[in-house]
Design a protein around this motif. Structure first.
Motif, PDB file in Angstrom:
ATOM      1  N   SER A 113       0.818  -1.215   0.000  1.00 51.94           N
ATOM      2  CA  SER A 113       0.000   0.000   0.000  1.00 51.94           C
ATOM      3  C   SER A 113       0.853   1.267   0.000  1.00 51.94           C
ATOM      4  O   SER A 113       0.615   2.182  -0.800  1.00 51.94           O
ATOM      5  CB  SER A 113      -0.954  -0.006   1.196  1.00 51.94           C
ATOM      6  N   PRO A 114       1.875   1.371   0.859  1.00 56.37           N
ATOM      7  CA  PRO A 114       2.738   2.561   0.794  1.00 56.37           C
ATOM      8  C   PRO A 114       3.433   2.734  -0.550  1.00 56.37           C
ATOM      9  O   PRO A 114       3.630   3.862  -1.000  1.00 56.37           O
ATOM     10  CB  PRO A 114       3.761   2.301   1.919  1.00 56.37           C
ATOM     11  N   PHE A 115       3.800   1.611  -1.204  1.00 55.98           N
ATOM     12  CA  PHE A 115       4.418   1.713  -2.526  1.00 55.98           C
ATOM     13  C   PHE A 115       3.469   2.381  -3.518  1.00 55.98           C
ATOM     14  O   PHE A 115       3.876   3.188  -4.344  1.00 55.98           O
ATOM     15  CB  PHE A 115       4.799   0.330  -3.041  1.00 55.98           C
ATOM     16  N   ALA A 116       2.193   2.005  -3.456  1.00 58.11           N
ATOM     17  CA  ALA A 116       1.218   2.598  -4.374  1.00 58.11           C
ATOM     18  C   ALA A 116       1.101   4.099  -4.148  1.00 58.11           C
ATOM     19  O   ALA A 116       1.060   4.892  -5.095  1.00 58.11           O
ATOM     20  CB  ALA A 116      -0.145   1.920  -4.185  1.00 58.11           C
ATOM     21  N   GLU A 117       1.064   4.490  -2.876  1.00 56.56           N
ATOM     22  CA  GLU A 117       0.968   5.912  -2.547  1.00 56.56           C
ATOM     23  C   GLU A 117       2.220   6.661  -2.994  1.00 56.56           C
ATOM     24  O   GLU A 117       2.135   7.786  -3.493  1.00 56.56           O
ATOM     25  CB  GLU A 117       0.752   6.069  -1.041  1.00 56.56           C
ATOM     26  N   TYR A 133      -6.942   6.171  -8.145  1.00 54.53           N
ATOM     27  CA  TYR A 133      -6.948   4.708  -8.134  1.00 54.53           C
ATOM     28  C   TYR A 133      -8.156   4.177  -8.902  1.00 54.53           C
ATOM     29  O   TYR A 133      -9.004   3.461  -8.370  1.00 54.53           O
ATOM     30  CB  TYR A 133      -6.933   4.183  -6.695  1.00 54.53           C
ATOM     31  N   GLY A 134      -8.217   4.547 -10.174  1.00 52.80           N
ATOM     32  CA  GLY A 134      -9.292   4.098 -11.040  1.00 52.80           C
ATOM     33  C   GLY A 134      -8.753   3.751 -12.414  1.00 52.80           C
ATOM     34  O   GLY A 134      -7.655   4.195 -12.795  1.00 52.80           O
ATOM     35  N   LYS A 135      -9.528   2.996 -13.180  1.00 51.59           N
ATOM     36  CA  LYS A 135      -9.037   2.547 -14.483  1.00 51.59           C
ATOM     37  C   LYS A 135      -8.815   3.710 -15.452  1.00 51.59           C
ATOM     38  O   LYS A 135      -8.013   3.601 -16.377  1.00 51.59           O
ATOM     39  CB  LYS A 135      -9.995   1.527 -15.092  1.00 51.59           C
ATOM     40  N   ARG A 142      -3.673  -1.884  -6.506  1.00 44.97           N
ATOM     41  CA  ARG A 142      -4.718  -1.192  -5.737  1.00 44.97           C
ATOM     42  C   ARG A 142      -5.917  -0.869  -6.620  1.00 44.97           C
ATOM     43  O   ARG A 142      -7.073  -0.967  -6.171  1.00 44.97           O
ATOM     44  CB  ARG A 142      -4.175   0.097  -5.119  1.00 44.97           C
ATOM     45  N   VAL A 143      -5.668  -0.506  -7.881  1.00 42.51           N
ATOM     46  CA  VAL A 143      -6.778  -0.230  -8.803  1.00 42.51           C
ATOM     47  C   VAL A 143      -7.653  -1.484  -8.962  1.00 42.51           C
ATOM     48  O   VAL A 143      -8.883  -1.405  -8.899  1.00 42.51           O
ATOM     49  CB  VAL A 143      -6.239   0.237 -10.169  1.00 42.51           C
ATOM     50  N   ILE A 144      -7.010  -2.628  -9.156  1.00 42.51           N
ATOM     51  CA  ILE A 144      -7.751  -3.867  -9.371  1.00 42.51           C
ATOM     52  C   ILE A 144      -8.512  -4.280  -8.119  1.00 42.51           C
ATOM     53  O   ILE A 144      -9.696  -4.642  -8.181  1.00 42.51           O
ATOM     54  CB  ILE A 144      -6.782  -4.980  -9.826  1.00 42.51           C
ATOM     55  N   ILE A 145      -7.865  -4.214  -6.960  1.00 43.60           N
ATOM     56  CA  ILE A 145      -8.540  -4.607  -5.722  1.00 43.60           C
ATOM     57  C   ILE A 145      -9.710  -3.684  -5.412  1.00 43.60           C
ATOM     58  O   ILE A 145     -10.784  -4.128  -4.991  1.00 43.60           O
ATOM     59  CB  ILE A 145      -7.530  -4.637  -4.555  1.00 43.60           C
ATOM     60  N   LYS A 146      -9.513  -2.381  -5.629  1.00 44.37           N
ATOM     61  CA  LYS A 146     -10.585  -1.423  -5.339  1.00 44.37           C
ATOM     62  C   LYS A 146     -11.820  -1.695  -6.191  1.00 44.37           C
ATOM     63  O   LYS A 146     -12.952  -1.665  -5.707  1.00 44.37           O
ATOM     64  CB  LYS A 146     -10.097   0.008  -5.585  1.00 44.37           C
ATOM     65  N   ASP A 147     -11.615  -1.975  -7.480  1.00 43.35           N
ATOM     66  CA  ASP A 147     -12.744  -2.140  -8.398  1.00 43.35           C
ATOM     67  C   ASP A 147     -13.295  -3.558  -8.452  1.00 43.35           C
ATOM     68  O   ASP A 147     -14.505  -3.750  -8.598  1.00 43.35           O
ATOM     69  CB  ASP A 147     -12.322  -1.730  -9.816  1.00 43.35           C
ATOM     70  N   LEU A 148     -12.394  -4.564  -8.355  1.00 45.18           N
ATOM     71  CA  LEU A 148     -12.804  -5.941  -8.635  1.00 45.18           C
ATOM     72  C   LEU A 148     -12.669  -6.882  -7.446  1.00 45.18           C
ATOM     73  O   LEU A 148     -13.167  -8.007  -7.500  1.00 45.18           O
ATOM     74  CB  LEU A 148     -11.983  -6.497  -9.814  1.00 45.18           C
ATOM     75  N   GLY A 149     -11.997  -6.430  -6.397  1.00 44.57           N
ATOM     76  CA  GLY A 149     -11.789  -7.281  -5.231  1.00 44.57           C
ATOM     77  C   GLY A 149     -10.505  -8.079  -5.352  1.00 44.57           C
ATOM     78  O   GLY A 149      -9.881  -8.148  -6.399  1.00 44.57           O
TER      79      GLY A 149
END
Length: 330
Positions: free
Chosen positions: A20-24, A39-41, A87-94
């Motif tokens: 998570s920190p890497f994504a930020e 964090y969206g497609k 993070r994009v994938i987890i946020k949208d698709l789980g």
């Protein structure tokens, strides 16, 4: 993927601790260069451009313990960008952070709660090192798998698919056997297989001659080639395909193992008891793999025939490519 020389265990620990920190950090670094990401497609195209530009010019980032000092590290670019895509994938698709021990790659496990495995770091590597664009299309393929698997439209009969793979492998082996008879030689050839659930078929084959690739580079090159196959649609229906496996044909030397279990005192090509073999490695995402071997008989340089074919399990070696244990991988 090596991260500053880290082994798989260290990379696993870093991925779970700092995903998570890497994504930020990736988003903040992009913002510092004038690239706004969410964090969206819809941000994937801008992220893709930023990754390619950073790979080309140098990915500069500040270390947390000294924000005044900038450093450059391509491996860190890959892992931070992979964390962002994750993070994009987890946020949208789980899904959840995972690590595939076979491939030694970070991944997203159980996307959509459907057992789908997504190798975001591998996909970022294809983008950064090979210029393979299409992160938004990649996201859409994962979303497609979630929809289709969730609706029960992807059915996997492992025994039947294994028979299909075997049939293709033996056909390819027959072609290469004819080449060996005619020319006395064979360039090592790698054949990735994909499966189209709509056509219920292995739709097309891509041939990758393994020439000029060092043995220690073979696994990474072949793995990237196999996953690149998923970027192309089915040749019949133009639908999305799934990674099924590969067949690899080559000529090799076989020598007897010393009875005491020690290493041979000479390399295979120089060993007095060597035997030339025609070997096929068949490996799949079905959790099954085999080696098909027959001895090559020669009179001088002319091939006169082949010995009895033997089949046995295979699970290691520099020419064996680890694969995920599921077709639902991207």
């Amino acid at each position: 993927m090596a991260l500053s020389g880290l082994d798989a265990g260290e990379l696993r620990d870093i991925w779970f601790k700092f995903g998570s920190p890497f994504a930020e950090r990736f988003v903040n670094n992009a913002r510092g260069k004038g690239v706004g990401l969410s964090y969206g497609k819809d941000s994937l195209k801008a992220a893709e451009d930023f990754i390619l530009e950073s790979w080309k010019k140098g990915y500069m980032f500040t270390r947390a313990n000294d924000p005044k000092v900038e450093n450059y590290d391509k491996a860190l670019l890959v892992i931070q960008a992979a964390a962002f895509l994750t993070r994009v994938i987890i946020k949208d698709l789980g899904g959840e952070l995972g690590f595939d021990d076979s491939l030694k790659q970070p991944c997203v496990e159980n996307v959509g709660g459907l057992g789908i495995r997504v190798f975001t770091a591998l996909r970022i590597q294809l983008l950064a090192s090979r210029g393979f664009r299409g992160l938004k299309q990649y996201y859409e393929r994962v979303a497609w798998a979630v929809r289709e698997a969730g609706a029960g439209r992807i059915t996997i009969d492992k025994n039947r698919l294994w028979k299909m793979v075997e049939e293709h492998a033996y056909k390819l082996r027959s072609v290469d056997e004819s080449t060996i008879r005619k020319t006395g030689d064979l360039n090592p050839v790698f054949f990735p297989f994909t499966y189209c659930p709509r056509c219920d078929d292995i739709p097309s084959l891509v041939v990758m001659p393994v020439i000029g690739i060092r043995k220690e580079e073979f696994q990474e090159a072949a793995l990237q080639t196999a996953f690149t196959m998923l970027e192309a649609p089915c040749g019949k229906c133009k639908g999305q395909t799934l990674l099924l496996g590969y067949s690899f044909n080559h000529l090799a030397w076989m020598i007897p193992r010393p009875k005491d279990g020690s290493m041979p005192d000479k390399p295979p090509s120089q060993h007095p008891d060597r035997r030339e073999i025609f070997m096929t490695i068949v490996n799949t995402t079905l959790g099954r793999s085999i080696g098909i071997i027959s001895e090559v008989y020669r009179s001088g340089n002319k091939v006169t025939g082949f010995g009895e074919t033997t089949v046995s399990p295979v699970s290691g070696g520099v020419l064996f490519i680890p694969l995920p244990d599921t077709l639902l991988c991207f």
